[in-house]
Design an enzyme around this catalytic site. Structure first.
Site, PDB file in Angstrom:
ATOM      1  N   GLY A  37       9.007   3.840  -6.111  1.00 28.96           N
ATOM      2  CA  GLY A  37       8.477   5.202  -6.156  1.00 28.96           C
ATOM      3  C   GLY A  37       8.031   5.695  -4.794  1.00 28.96           C
ATOM      4  O   GLY A  37       8.208   6.880  -4.465  1.00 28.96           O
ATOM      5  N   ASP A  38       7.474   4.802  -3.981  1.00 32.05           N
ATOM      6  CA  ASP A  38       7.072   5.179  -2.621  1.00 32.05           C
ATOM      7  C   ASP A  38       8.295   5.489  -1.767  1.00 32.05           C
ATOM      8  O   ASP A  38       8.288   6.428  -0.965  1.00 32.05           O
ATOM      9  CB  ASP A  38       6.265   4.054  -1.979  1.00 32.05           C
ATOM     10  CG  ASP A  38       4.991   3.740  -2.740  1.00 32.05           C
ATOM     11  OD1 ASP A  38       4.445   4.649  -3.393  1.00 32.05           O
ATOM     12  OD2 ASP A  38       4.556   2.573  -2.692  1.00 32.05           O
TER      13      ASP A  38
ATOM     14  N   GLY B 115      12.680   6.072 -13.428  1.00 29.36           N
ATOM     15  CA  GLY B 115      13.236   4.731 -13.309  1.00 29.36           C
ATOM     16  C   GLY B 115      14.750   4.741 -13.352  1.00 29.36           C
ATOM     17  O   GLY B 115      15.415   5.459 -12.596  1.00 29.36           O
TER      18      GLY B 115
ATOM     19  N   GLY C 281       0.848  -1.190   0.000  1.00 24.35           N
ATOM     20  CA  GLY C 281       0.000   0.000   0.000  1.00 24.35           C
ATOM     21  C   GLY C 281       0.879   1.233   0.000  1.00 24.35           C
ATOM     22  O   GLY C 281       1.844   1.318   0.776  1.00 24.35           O
TER      23      GLY C 281
ATOM     24  N   THR D   3      10.017  11.078 -11.638  1.00 22.65           N
ATOM     25  CA  THR D   3      10.938   9.955 -11.493  1.00 22.65           C
ATOM     26  C   THR D   3      10.930   9.175 -12.803  1.00 22.65           C
ATOM     27  O   THR D   3       9.877   8.934 -13.389  1.00 22.65           O
ATOM     28  CB  THR D   3      10.530   9.050 -10.331  1.00 22.65           C
ATOM     29  OG1 THR D   3       9.171   8.607 -10.507  1.00 22.65           O
ATOM     30  CG2 THR D   3      10.629   9.802  -9.013  1.00 22.65           C
TER      31      THR D   3
END
Length: 298
Positions: free
Chosen positions: A244-245, A214, A39, A212
Site C-alpha cells: 500500500g505504501d 489488494g 514505517g 486499493t
C-alpha cells in the site's frame, strides 16, 4: 522530476515468516527471521526516490542504534532527511510483521513516531513551498498531520493522506485532504457510516478517494461521478507488507498524469513490491517499472 514531501513514520521491522499466523496461546515454528527498514513514511519516501522523484521525509527516530541505522539506510537511498528529528524520550518505532503465504499481520509500537510534533513539521515549512505535493499518514500524532495539511494548503500544494491506522478521520483534517489513499478496511473505518459497498462510498466522495483492493486492483470515482477501475497485475505474491505504501508513493510521483493513469502505474509498482520479503527491499526503480509494463503490454 517530481518533488515529494512525505510526513510519516519510521520503523525497524522484525519480520517472522511462518507457515500460518499464530493463534492465541499457540507457539509456532518459524521459517525465517529478518530485520528490515520500515514505517509508512519511510517506505513511501524510499519508493518515491527509487521511482526518480526527489523526496524529503519529516519524521522522528529514537536516539538509539536502530534510529541511526535506519537514517543511514534512508540517506543511502537518496531520501533527504534534514528534517528527521531525533528524541531521547522514546525508542525508534518498531513493527512485528508475521508473514504467511503472501499475507501479513502487523503489530506496531510507534515509539519515537509519536514524538513528532506540530513544531517539527512547522520547522520544515520551506519544504512545503518547494515540493510539488505532500503525502502523509496517521501513524504520527494528529497534531503533526494537521500541521502538514495546513501548511500544504497555505502553499497551495495537493495533500494526499493514507488514513492508516484505520479509524474515524477528524473533519478538520478531512477538509484539507485532496485525495485519500485507503484500502477497503480503512475506507470502511473512515467513511463507512454503516455502508458496506465501496462503490457507494466512492460515489459519496467524488474525486476524493482512491481505494486499493489488494488482488482486485484499485478504483476511483472522479469529480464528474465516473468510476475508474484499475485491475491488479497478476504476479506471484511473496509478502504484501508495504504494498500500500508503494502504491501511494507511485500515485503521488505520477500525480501530474491524472489519477486514472497514475493508478495503473501505482498498481504495477505495488505488484513489484510483493515479489519478496520486507516493505522496502523489493521496491522497484523507474527502469524496473518500465520493463514490467512493457512485458505486461506485450
Amino acid at each position: 522530476m517530481t518533488r515529494l514531501l512525505v510526513v510519516g513514520g519510521i520503523n525497524m521491522d522484525y519480520v517472522f515468516e511462518a507457515p500460518c499466523l499464530p493463534r492465541t496461546g499457540e507457539t509456532l515454528g518459524g521459517q525465517s527471521f529478518r530485520r528490515a527498514s520500515g514505517g509508512k513514511g519511510a517506505d513511501q519516501a524510499v519508493a518515491a526516490t527509487r521511482l526518480g522523484a526527489e523526496a524529503w521525509l519529516v519524521g522522528c527516530t529514537g536516539d538509539d542504534a536502530e534510529g541511526r541505522e535506519l537514517l543511514g539506510r534512508l540517506r543511502a537511498e537518496g531520501v533527504r532527511t534534514d528534517h528527521v528529528a531525533t528524541t531521547a524520550d522514546a525508542p525508534t518505532g518498531a513493527a512485528a510483521v508475521f508473514a504467511c503465504q503472501g499475507e501479513s499481520a502487523i503489530a506496531v509500537v510507534p515509539g519515537a513516531n509519536h514524538r513528532l510534533s506540530a513544531a517539527h513539521v512547522r520547522a520544515a515549512e520551506p519544504l512545503f513551498g518547494r515540493s510539488d505535493l505532500v503525502l502523509a499518514e496517521l501513524g504520527i500524532p494528529l497534531a503533526a498531520a494537521l500541521e502538514a495539511a495546513e501548511l500544504a494548503h497555505r502553499h497551495g500544494k495537493p495533500f494526499l493522506l493514507t488514513p492508516s491506522p484505520a479509524g474515524a478521520i477528524p473533519p478538520e483534517l478531512a477538509r484539507r485532504v485532496h485525495l485519500f489513499l485507503a484500502n477497503e478496511h480503512e475506507l470502511m473505518a473512515g467513511f463507512g457510516d454503516g455502508e458496506s459497498d465501496w462503490r457507494a462510498l466512492l460515489a459519496r466522495w467524488p474525486g476524493r478517494i482512491v481505494v486499493t483492493r489488494g488482488g482486485e486492483g484499485a478504483a476511483h470515482v472522479d469529480a464528474q461521478g465516473t468510476l475508474h477501475e484499475q485491475p491488479a497485475f497478476r504476479v506471484p505474491v511473496i509478502d504484501t507488507t508495504g504494498a500500500g505504501d508503494a502504491f501511494a508513493a507511485a500515485l503521488a510521483v505520477h500525480w501530474a498524469l491524472g489519477i486514472p493513469r497514475a493508478m495503473r502505474l501505482a498498481c504495477a509498482v505495488a505488484a513489484l513490491a510483493v515479489r519478496g520479503f520486507g516493505s522496502q527491499s523489493t521496491l522497484p526503480t523507474q527502469r524496473e517499472l518500465q520493463d514490467f509494463l512493457e512485458r505486461a503490454d506485450s
